[in-house]
Design a protein around this motif. Structure first.
Motif, PDB file in Angstrom:
ATOM      1  N   UNK A   1     -10.768  58.987 -11.895  1.00 43.11           N
ATOM      2  CA  UNK A   1      -9.558  59.278 -11.339  1.00 43.11           C
ATOM      3  C   UNK A   1      -9.096  58.282 -10.179  1.00 43.11           C
ATOM      4  N   UNK A   2     -10.418  58.350  -9.377  1.00 45.81           N
ATOM      5  CA  UNK A   2     -10.193  57.685  -8.046  1.00 45.81           C
ATOM      6  C   UNK A   2      -9.847  56.172  -8.200  1.00 45.81           C
ATOM      7  N   UNK A   3     -10.533  55.650  -9.006  1.00 39.89           N
ATOM      8  CA  UNK A   3     -10.372  54.358  -9.525  1.00 39.89           C
ATOM      9  C   UNK A   3      -9.218  53.893 -10.103  1.00 39.89           C
ATOM     10  N   UNK A   4      -8.712  54.692 -10.903  1.00 35.74           N
ATOM     11  CA  UNK A   4      -7.373  54.363 -11.659  1.00 35.74           C
ATOM     12  C   UNK A   4      -6.312  54.396 -10.682  1.00 35.74           C
ATOM     13  N   UNK A   5      -6.275  55.480  -9.790  1.00 32.27           N
ATOM     14  CA  UNK A   5      -5.524  55.543  -8.583  1.00 32.27           C
ATOM     15  C   UNK A   5      -5.532  54.421  -7.769  1.00 32.27           C
ATOM     16  N   UNK A   6      -6.551  53.899  -7.360  1.00 29.57           N
ATOM     17  CA  UNK A   6      -6.706  52.585  -6.571  1.00 29.57           C
ATOM     18  C   UNK A   6      -5.924  51.396  -7.473  1.00 29.57           C
TER      19      UNK A   6
END
Lengths: 81, 497
Positions: B297-302
């Motif tokens: 989730x975090x990586x895709x948002x970044x």
């Protein structure tokens, strides 16, 4: 002459090196891979051996089948005909 | 007296124009990285921590005291002896792969501390180098005493100095990621993809697992390391932000390359620990759930934030998340004498848990464990060889890990002929990475090619002892020697549902 092959047995988790001789039959190649993987996959009585998607004749030798060192072969339980 | 904000940038972000030499001579492209941009393009470089050296020394001193006090309280051999044996082997796996990789990261950070294109970047990289030196020393120190109890802990230091197959794969990754990369590639690959994407959050997860397993020392160690990682990983986004503006295609390439390369090693080290070596009662989530909650989730948002796309192989990655570490674990279990730690055999309860957590992939994997279990039943405890392979396994010409891509039904190995030489890869992304920069990788021999060239022995015992540097006392075994209570029950009595 030794022809090392990359063997992939259906049901197994890893590819193995099959140390085949050019005079080995394809049936023997399949048996060697099954034996090598038998810790993880129970051997079956008959298998098909494929090379680049092509079903190989079990009675022909490695050399006659055109297999060269470091080719990938796939071995799977013989499908019912 | 000047306020902190009034003097801080004199200490951490102070650049000047060169009058005797050209900037390109001070920062040659081969050392500083591509694209080579005028300093005006890097001038806005900044990171949120904005630490002074005095603050750094003060904070690190406090962290050192904290680790030391925990070590004195719970870092004795008898504290480790009280831990679950499976968990101790997760420790051995992490301890070996962590410290000297961190030492390689010292070099990567020092290169950025000299050749990074902005002074604030160089300052932060300098702290990063000091951090990584600390991350080398802490596990070396903590595990050293344990060698007296268990010689497998010797691999904390020994691992990267051997030709063990995992070490060959580790060096292949680490040499490129940390030792050979220029500061731009290092920042994207190490600081952004590996640290921001994987390890920073992994340390949070591992710290929590360690607490569950009652391992306060490991919990403290990774928790302390994580606070450093959180700071110096900020170099990555700061470099990426500028790189995306100036050369978006290169930024995307680095992302695509390094996400896959680091994922594979990460999956092995962390997947083993989370889904197999942590005792079932202490598992709070599966490796896949951890990845979905903490990483994806975090990586895709970044990525969205920086205007980057998900890597082109994203669907293959999601497939691999279901199954890759399971493929490697089952394979490695049946070649456990080739590594320096012991393996747990998943019993009926563990297999039921894995089936619940991995409903799509586990039905293909369970028959392998059923077969291994049956062989243990047949041989009885202590007969390790009966559940151990003897034939050489195959390795990927890019990642150097075993050819365990795909599923038991369909292995994803890919072949390539280039300039008359044959190569094989575990997956399409590994083949793609190789094809982007073949000169970088083509001359590296995987283990099978070393055996065929007569550089490594073909006989497994010789390979393990002479080439992998293992002995009967240090090579991996089943953690219980096959003496599991559930194995004494009749076959099928507690079969996984």
């Amino acid at each position: 002459m030794l022809i090392p092959l990359y063997g992939f047995l259906r049901g197994d988790t890893i590819g193995l090196v099959i140390l085949a001789q050019d005079t080995d039959t394809i049936r023997e190649v399949g048996a060697k891979l099954q034996e090598a993987a038998s810790v993880r996959v129970a051997p079956v009585s008959a298998v098909d051996v494929r090379y680049r998607g092509r079903l190989l004749d079990p009675e022909r030798t490695v050399a006659e089948s055109g297999l060269e060192a470091l080719e990938r072969v796939d071995v799977s339980p013989r499908e019912a005909t | 007296m000047l306020k902190r904000e009034e003097w801080l940038d004199l200490a951490r972000k102070l650049d000047w124009n060169y009058s005797y030499v050209e900037a390109k001579d001070v920062f040659p492209e081969t050392l500083s990285g591509t694209p080579w941009l005028p300093h005006s393009d890097w001038k806005a470089w900044d990171e949120p921590y904005r630490t002074s050296f005095a603050e750094y020394a003060h904070n690190q001193h406090a962290k050192e005291l904290s680790v030391q006090s925990v070590r004195e309280a719970v870092g004795r051999i008898e504290d480790f002896q009280a831990l679950d044996p499976s968990w101790v082997n997760a420790l051995k796996l992490h301890s070996a792969t962590l410290p000297l990789a961190e030492f390689a990261a010292v070099i990567g950070n020092l290169r950025a501390a000299r050749f990074g294109r902005d002074s604030a970047w160089r300052t932060t990289a300098n702290f990063g180098a000091l951090d990584e030196l600390r991350h080398t020393q802490i596990p070396l120190l903590l595990m050293h005493d344990l060698v007296r109890w268990d010689p497998q802990f010797d691999w904390t230091h020994r691992f990267f100095h051997t030709n063990n197959w995992v070490a060959i794969a580790g060096r292949h990754l680490i040499d490129e990621l940390l030792l050979g990369a220029n500061p731009i590639e290092f920042a994207v690959a190490t600081n952004f993809v590996f640290e921001t994407g994987f390890t920073n959050l992994q340390f949070v997860g591992l710290s929590s697992l360690a607490r569950g397993a009652g391992d306060r020392m490991f919990e403290k160690m990774v928790g302390s390391i994580q606070t450093d990682e959180a700071r110096h990983s900020q170099i990555g986004p700061a470099v990426l932000k500028i790189l995306v503006q100036k050369d978006p295609a290169y930024a995307q390439f680095l992302l695509d390359k390094w996400f896959w390369r680091t994922w594979l090693f990460f999956a092995v080290v962390t997947g083993f620990a989370m889904d197999y070596l942590t005792p079932l009662k202490h598992r709070t989530q599966s490796f896949k759930e951890f990845m979905e909650e903490w990483v994806l989730d975090q990586f895709q948002k970044t990525l969205l934030e920086y205007g980057l796309r998900k890597p082109w192989y994203w669907n293959q990655f999601l497939e691999a998340l279901e199954v890759y570490h399971h493929m490697v674990y089952a394979s490695a279990y049946t070649y456990r004498a080739t590594v320096w730690f012991d393996f747990a055999l998943p019993g009926p309860e563990e297999r039921a848990w894995l089936r619940e957590k991995y409903p799509r992939s586990w039905p293909q994997l369970d028959p392998v464990w059923e077969r291994v279990t049956e062989r243990w039943r047949k041989s009885g405890p202590g007969v390790e060889w009966y559940t151990h392979g003897a034939t050489p396994v195959t390795f990927c010409d890019l990642c150097q890990l075993v050819l365990c891509g795909g599923t038991p039904e369909r292995n994803t190995a890919q072949t390539l002929v280039r300039e008359g030489k044959k190569y094989i890869f575990c997956s399409e992304p590994c083949r793609w990475i190789f094809e982007q920069e073949p000169a970088r990788y083509a001359s590296h021999k995987d283990l099978v090619k070393r055996i065929l060239a007569g550089e490594a022995p073909a006989n497994l015992i010789d390979l393990v002892t002479r080439y992998f540097s293992l002995t009967q006392g240090t090579w991996g075994k089943d953690v219980a020697g096959g003496a599991y209570a559930w194995l004494r029950e009749p076959s099928g009595a507690r079969a996984a549902p």
